[in-house]
Design an enzyme around this catalytic site. Structure first.
Site, PDB file in Angstrom:
ATOM      1  N   ASP A  45       0.844  -1.200   0.000  1.00 21.78           N
ATOM      2  CA  ASP A  45       0.000   0.000   0.000  1.00 21.78           C
ATOM      3  C   ASP A  45       0.879   1.250   0.000  1.00 21.78           C
ATOM      4  O   ASP A  45       0.379   2.376  -0.118  1.00 21.78           O
ATOM      5  CB  ASP A  45      -1.015   0.000   1.148  1.00 21.78           C
ATOM      6  N   SER A  46       2.191   1.052   0.076  1.00 18.13           N
ATOM      7  CA  SER A  46       3.123   2.166  -0.152  1.00 18.13           C
ATOM      8  C   SER A  46       2.983   2.694  -1.577  1.00 18.13           C
ATOM      9  O   SER A  46       3.563   3.722  -1.922  1.00 18.13           O
ATOM     10  CB  SER A  46       4.575   1.742   0.122  1.00 18.13           C
ATOM     11  N   ASP A  84      -1.197  -6.343  -0.682  1.00 13.98           N
ATOM     12  CA  ASP A  84      -1.232  -5.697   0.637  1.00 13.98           C
ATOM     13  C   ASP A  84      -2.638  -5.153   0.888  1.00 13.98           C
ATOM     14  O   ASP A  84      -3.132  -4.323   0.112  1.00 13.98           O
ATOM     15  CB  ASP A  84      -0.212  -4.545   0.613  1.00 13.98           C
ATOM     16  N   LYS A 114      -0.866  -9.558   2.731  1.00 16.19           N
ATOM     17  CA  LYS A 114      -0.222  -9.035   3.948  1.00 16.19           C
ATOM     18  C   LYS A 114      -1.195  -8.094   4.632  1.00 16.19           C
ATOM     19  O   LYS A 114      -1.953  -7.393   3.960  1.00 16.19           O
ATOM     20  CB  LYS A 114       1.072  -8.294   3.599  1.00 16.19           C
ATOM     21  N   GLU A 116      -1.487  -5.447   8.396  1.00 14.18           N
ATOM     22  CA  GLU A 116      -0.796  -4.854   9.548  1.00 14.18           C
ATOM     23  C   GLU A 116      -1.525  -5.214  10.844  1.00 14.18           C
ATOM     24  O   GLU A 116      -2.757  -5.260  10.868  1.00 14.18           O
ATOM     25  CB  GLU A 116      -0.740  -3.322   9.384  1.00 14.18           C
ATOM     26  N   GLU A 189       8.738  -3.561  10.711  1.00 13.18           N
ATOM     27  CA  GLU A 189       9.054  -2.250  10.139  1.00 13.18           C
ATOM     28  C   GLU A 189       9.473  -1.274  11.240  1.00 13.18           C
ATOM     29  O   GLU A 189       8.779  -1.104  12.248  1.00 13.18           O
ATOM     30  CB  GLU A 189       7.829  -1.695   9.380  1.00 13.18           C
TER      31      GLU A 189
HETATM   32  O1  KIV Z   1       3.456  -1.136   1.756  1.00 15.92           O
HETATM   33  C1  KIV Z   1       4.644  -1.460   1.851  1.00 15.92           C
HETATM   34  O2  KIV Z   1       5.473  -1.205   0.964  1.00 15.92           O
HETATM   35  C2  KIV Z   1       5.059  -2.165   3.049  1.00 15.92           C
HETATM   36  C3  KIV Z   1       6.527  -2.410   3.229  1.00 15.92           C
HETATM   37  C4  KIV Z   1       7.173  -1.182   3.700  1.00 15.92           C
HETATM   38  C5  KIV Z   1       6.794  -3.566   4.093  1.00 15.92           C
HETATM   39  O3  KIV Z   1       4.254  -2.501   3.858  1.00 15.92           O
END
Ligand code: KIV
Length: 275
Positions: A45-46, A84, A114, A116, A189
């Site tokens: 989600d970055s 994500d 993934k 959080e 992280e």
């Molecule tokens: O969204 C992302 O890129 C991440 C990484 C920083 C692990 O969660």
């Protein structure tokens, strides 16, 4: 050849080989990241601040995340592709969370997802449990969790036993609960090196660090930081290329060539007129 599986990652972990993971958000970059030999590609989600022009990760919608993941997944041949789950696409109810996680596999072709988890985050741990029971592999993510920035009050280093930081014990306990719920790997992280080491020693699944130091089982970086693309990068990252300069230079040269009449030349025309 099939893509890297959770079994392959576990084998790598058990043989002591470091696991490599990078983000990618679109097909052309994903193709190169895959060819470069990483084990795992995270469609993070970055993307929010690195790819989609938002200020941070919070505005990323489920549909946007699915679209990015599908673009990457259509391209990648060897690496595992992880989708994500964006902010509030999980956690509001177990059913909706599982359905949304499942869309990453059914519609976007991801191999895993993934999410959080806050320290002792019961809801997300239950979601991991449900997803893995149903066949959706889940990578956990603890330490600094950007989706909770507003609730934490900033991007603070975790594992430092301060008010704004989950202590080492909380990180270890949460990692153990994620492992028990079936997480196949855990991202750490922005965590102190000592806390990351303690978590890594406590669990029997690979830990993947970003800003977590040396004593973890693998590393992940944001691809823009690695490539020098898009300006400011994560403090503890390492930059391997300067694509901002390369792209700017190419565009300036193109503009100059068109303005000077150097482009197009005869070889850029169909059936060029003999002069
Ligand atoms: O969204 C992302 O890129 C991440 C990484 C920083 C692990 O969660």
């Amino acid at each position: 050849m099939s893509r890297t599986t959770i079994r392959d990652l576990q084998d790598r972990y058990e043989s002591g080989e470091p696991i490599t993971m990078l983000t990618a958000y679109d097909a052309p970059i994903a193709r190169q990241v895959d060819a470069g030999g990483v084990d795992v590609i995270l469609v993070g989600d970055s993307a929010g601040d690195n790819h989609m022009g938002y200020d941070d990760t919070l505005p990323v919608t489920l549909e946007e995340a699915l679209s990015n993941t599908a673009a990457v997944s259509r391209t990648v041949e060897d690496a595992m592709v992880i989708g994500d789950l964006p902010f509030l696409s999980y956690g509001t109810s177990i059913a909706e969370s599982v359905e949304n996680a499942g869309r990453f596999m059914k519609e976007a072709g991801a191999d895993a997802v993934k999410l959080e988890t806050a320290p002792y985050g019961e809801t997300t741990i239950e979601i991991v449990d449900r997803c893995t029971e149903l066949g959706i592999p889940v990578q956990g993510h603890i330490g600094y969790t950007p989706q909770r920035t507003n609730a934490i009050g900033g991007a603070f280093v975790q594992g430092k036993d301060r008010d704004v930081s989950a202590g080492t014990e909380a990180l270890v306990d949460t990692a153990e609960e994620l492992e028990a719920a079936g997480a196949f790997s855990i991202v750490l992280e922005t965590v102190s090196e000592a806390a990351a080491k303690a978590v890594t020693e406590a669990v029997d699944v690979p830990t993947i660090g970003i800003g977590a130091g040396r004593y973890v089982d693998g590393q992940v970086l944001v691809i823009n930081d690695v490539l020098g693309l898009g300006g400011e990068s994560y403090k503890l990252s390492r930059q391997y290329a300067d694509l901002d300069s390369e792209v700017r230079g190419a565009v300036e040269q193109y503009v100059a060539d068109v303005e000077s009449g150097d482009f197009p030349a005869a070889e850029n025309a169909f059936d060029p007129i003999e002069e």
